[in-house]
Design a protein around this motif. Structure first.
Motif, PDB file in Angstrom:
ATOM      1  N   ALA A 153       0.817  -1.220   0.000  1.00 22.72           N
ATOM      2  CA  ALA A 153       0.000   0.000   0.000  1.00 22.72           C
ATOM      3  C   ALA A 153       0.848   1.266   0.000  1.00 22.72           C
ATOM      4  CB  ALA A 153      -0.945  -0.004   1.197  1.00 22.72           C
ATOM      5  N   SER A 154       2.059   1.187   0.527  1.00 20.77           N
ATOM      6  CA  SER A 154       2.933   2.362   0.551  1.00 20.77           C
ATOM      7  C   SER A 154       3.731   2.524  -0.737  1.00 20.77           C
ATOM      8  CB  SER A 154       3.900   2.273   1.741  1.00 20.77           C
ATOM      9  OG  SER A 154       4.740   1.137   1.606  1.00 20.77           O
ATOM     10  N   VAL A 155       3.665   1.517  -1.619  1.00 24.51           N
ATOM     11  CA  VAL A 155       4.429   1.556  -2.867  1.00 24.51           C
ATOM     12  C   VAL A 155       3.545   1.932  -4.052  1.00 24.51           C
ATOM     13  CG1 VAL A 155       5.940   0.261  -4.424  1.00 24.51           C
ATOM     14  CG2 VAL A 155       5.947  -0.255  -1.965  1.00 24.51           C
ATOM     15  N   PHE A 156       2.347   1.334  -4.107  1.00 19.13           N
ATOM     16  CA  PHE A 156       1.445   1.528  -5.235  1.00 19.13           C
ATOM     17  C   PHE A 156       0.094   2.072  -4.786  1.00 19.13           C
ATOM     18  CE2 PHE A 156       4.000  -2.350  -6.126  1.00 19.13           C
ATOM     19  CZ  PHE A 156       4.729  -1.880  -7.200  1.00 19.13           C
ATOM     20  N   LYS A 157      -0.625   2.665  -5.729  1.00 16.46           N
ATOM     21  CA  LYS A 157      -2.028   2.969  -5.508  1.00 16.46           C
ATOM     22  C   LYS A 157      -2.809   1.692  -5.738  1.00 16.46           C
ATOM     23  CE  LYS A 157      -1.986   7.877  -6.758  1.00 16.46           C
ATOM     24  NZ  LYS A 157      -2.586   8.921  -7.610  1.00 16.46           N
ATOM     25  N   ILE A 158      -3.580   1.263  -4.746  1.00 17.49           N
ATOM     26  CA  ILE A 158      -4.255  -0.025  -4.824  1.00 17.49           C
ATOM     27  C   ILE A 158      -5.745   0.156  -4.544  1.00 17.49           C
ATOM     28  CG2 ILE A 158      -4.375  -2.372  -3.893  1.00 17.49           C
ATOM     29  CD1 ILE A 158      -1.470  -2.073  -3.026  1.00 17.49           C
ATOM     30  N   LYS A 159      -6.557  -0.535  -5.332  1.00 17.39           N
ATOM     31  CA  LYS A 159      -8.000  -0.543  -5.104  1.00 17.39           C
ATOM     32  C   LYS A 159      -8.443  -1.953  -4.758  1.00 17.39           C
ATOM     33  CE  LYS A 159     -10.754   2.217  -7.203  1.00 17.39           C
ATOM     34  NZ  LYS A 159     -11.417   2.870  -6.046  1.00 17.39           N
ATOM     35  N   ASP A 160      -9.174  -2.072  -3.667  1.00 19.56           N
ATOM     36  CA  ASP A 160      -9.685  -3.359  -3.198  1.00 19.56           C
ATOM     37  C   ASP A 160     -11.013  -3.646  -3.895  1.00 19.56           C
ATOM     38  OD1 ASP A 160     -10.741  -5.517  -1.812  1.00 19.56           O
ATOM     39  OD2 ASP A 160     -10.244  -4.731   0.171  1.00 19.56           O
ATOM     40  N   ALA A 161     -11.050  -4.706  -4.722  1.00 21.32           N
ATOM     41  CA  ALA A 161     -12.263  -5.057  -5.461  1.00 21.32           C
ATOM     42  C   ALA A 161     -13.074  -6.153  -4.783  1.00 21.32           C
ATOM     43  CB  ALA A 161     -11.908  -5.491  -6.881  1.00 21.32           C
ATOM     44  N   GLY A 162     -12.679  -6.554  -3.581  1.00 23.52           N
ATOM     45  CA  GLY A 162     -13.494  -7.512  -2.843  1.00 23.52           C
ATOM     46  C   GLY A 162     -12.958  -8.926  -2.869  1.00 23.52           C
ATOM     47  N   GLU A 163     -13.702  -9.829  -2.238  1.00 25.42           N
ATOM     48  CA  GLU A 163     -13.190 -11.179  -2.014  1.00 25.42           C
ATOM     49  C   GLU A 163     -13.419 -12.147  -3.169  1.00 25.42           C
ATOM     50  OE1 GLU A 163     -16.861 -13.274   0.454  1.00 25.42           O
ATOM     51  OE2 GLU A 163     -15.141 -12.485   1.555  1.00 25.42           O
ATOM     52  N   LYS A 164     -14.303 -11.819  -4.116  1.00 25.08           N
ATOM     53  CA  LYS A 164     -14.472 -12.696  -5.272  1.00 25.08           C
ATOM     54  C   LYS A 164     -13.231 -12.592  -6.145  1.00 25.08           C
ATOM     55  CE  LYS A 164     -19.522 -12.645  -5.740  1.00 25.08           C
ATOM     56  NZ  LYS A 164     -20.654 -12.335  -6.661  1.00 25.08           N
ATOM     57  N   ALA A 165     -12.599 -13.721  -6.429  1.00 29.24           N
ATOM     58  CA  ALA A 165     -11.337 -13.702  -7.176  1.00 29.24           C
ATOM     59  C   ALA A 165     -11.482 -13.009  -8.525  1.00 29.24           C
ATOM     60  CB  ALA A 165     -10.816 -15.121  -7.359  1.00 29.24           C
ATOM     61  N   GLU A 166     -12.617 -13.214  -9.190  1.00 27.00           N
ATOM     62  CA  GLU A 166     -12.792 -12.682 -10.532  1.00 27.00           C
ATOM     63  C   GLU A 166     -13.161 -11.197 -10.562  1.00 27.00           C
ATOM     64  OE1 GLU A 166     -16.879 -14.542  -9.505  1.00 27.00           O
ATOM     65  OE2 GLU A 166     -14.765 -14.677  -8.895  1.00 27.00           O
ATOM     66  N   ALA A 167     -13.390 -10.593  -9.389  1.00 28.07           N
ATOM     67  CA  ALA A 167     -13.906  -9.224  -9.336  1.00 28.07           C
ATOM     68  C   ALA A 167     -12.956  -8.202  -9.955  1.00 28.07           C
ATOM     69  CB  ALA A 167     -14.219  -8.842  -7.895  1.00 28.07           C
ATOM     70  N   ALA A 168     -11.651  -8.349  -9.733  1.00 25.77           N
ATOM     71  CA  ALA A 168     -10.692  -7.389 -10.306  1.00 25.77           C
ATOM     72  C   ALA A 168     -10.723  -7.435 -11.827  1.00 25.77           C
ATOM     73  CB  ALA A 168      -9.285  -7.685  -9.794  1.00 25.77           C
TER      74      ALA A 168
END
Length: 290
Positions: A153-168
């Motif tokens: 999180a301190s290296v990249f901008k990250i978005k959490d798309a949730g727990e479903k593997a295919e969601a991202a």
């Protein structure tokens, strides 16, 4: 897991190299498998400070985290090769696929790693390689996503798309639908404008009355001569995803069809436009073919 884990990047192409550099700048040890890679990839390895361990087997045995950064077309093959290597070692790295796969491919890869009890995170990169790490966003999903988020999180901008593997994967495809759908709309418009001999005049009016839209096209449209084949595959993947979920997919299918028509017209062949207007000028070639 060690305080400062060893990160394997498979492989240092344009995106992989930028991701590796961002990690190295934060004092992470980054390794890769240079064996049988292209001369360009080997040059990227040498110039970026990545450690070449030689074989994929050596890399898998040393890595705490494996970042797959190849292409959607090659992601499943790399995952299969990695699983084969993991069967020959007691090492249990976190495997993170950042290749913007379709949801179906993401689930297939998840099943591969689940079968050998390896934690898996699905992901995608929103942005170009030159946007890493300051502007690009890494979208991740799956039950193990916080292992990635907490560490990077301190290296990249990250978005959490949730727990479903295919969601991202769904997130990236649906986001892409907006800018690619807009490009398809303009491509179809320019095809008709070229047919009627009013391409320049229409371009001027669109710039005047839709300046914001034209501004949005600056980053994406000039890349189409090099990447339109990939855009076709992405939009077909999106259409298949929506269809499998019984969701509307008319625009996704039409976008893929529009890109195919432009691709097969060869108007972008050997072209490298510097801007939106220059890219659209290629549609004049269609009227020349009459």
């Amino acid at each position: 897991m060690k305080t400062q884990p060893v990160i394997a990047v498979l492989f240092p192409g344009d995106m992989g190299t930028q991701v590796a550099k961002a990690l190295i700048n934060q004092n992470f040890k980054v390794i890769t498998a240079g064996e049988a890679r292209s001369a360009r990839t080997l040059q990227n390895i040498q110039n970026s400070g990545i450690i070449d361990t030689g074989s994929l087997q050596n890399t898998v045995e040393q890595a705490d985290i494996i970042l797959s950064l190849t292409s959607p077309e090659g992601s499943l093959k790399i995952a299969e090769s990695t699983v084969s290597c993991l069967k020959n070692t007691a090492n249990c790295p976190l495997y993170v696929d950042l290749n913007s796969n379709t949801p179906a491919i993401a689930l297939s890869i998840e099943n591969l790693f689940t079968s050998v009890n390896i934690p898996y995170v699905n992901g995608a990169v929103m942005g170009a390689s030159q946007d890493v790490p300051d502007k690009a966003v890494l979208v991740v999903s799956g039950i193990n996503r916080h292992l990635f988020i907490d560490l990077f999180a301190s290296v990249f901008k990250i978005k959490d798309a949730g727990e479903k593997a295919e969601a991202a994967s769904a997130y990236k495809l649906l986001f892409s639908m907006v800018n690619k759908g807009m490009n398809a709309l303009f491509f179809e418009t320019m095809t008709a404008a070229a047919h009627f001999g009013i391409l320049d005049e229409l371009n001027e009016s669109l710039q005047e009355f839709l300046p914001g839209t034209y501004q949005d096209m600056i980053k994406t449209t000039p890349t189409y001569p090099q990447h339109i084949a990939r855009r076709i595959d992405e939009m077909k993947g999106l259409a298949d995803m929506l269809s499998s979920e019984n969701l509307p997919h008319i625009i996704a299918s039409a976008t893929a069809e529009t890109f195919e028509r432009v691709y097969h017209s060869h108007i972008f062949e050997n072209e490298n436009p510097e801007g939106v207007i220059e890219a659209f000028q290629n549609f004049k070639k269609l009227s020349d073919k009459k």
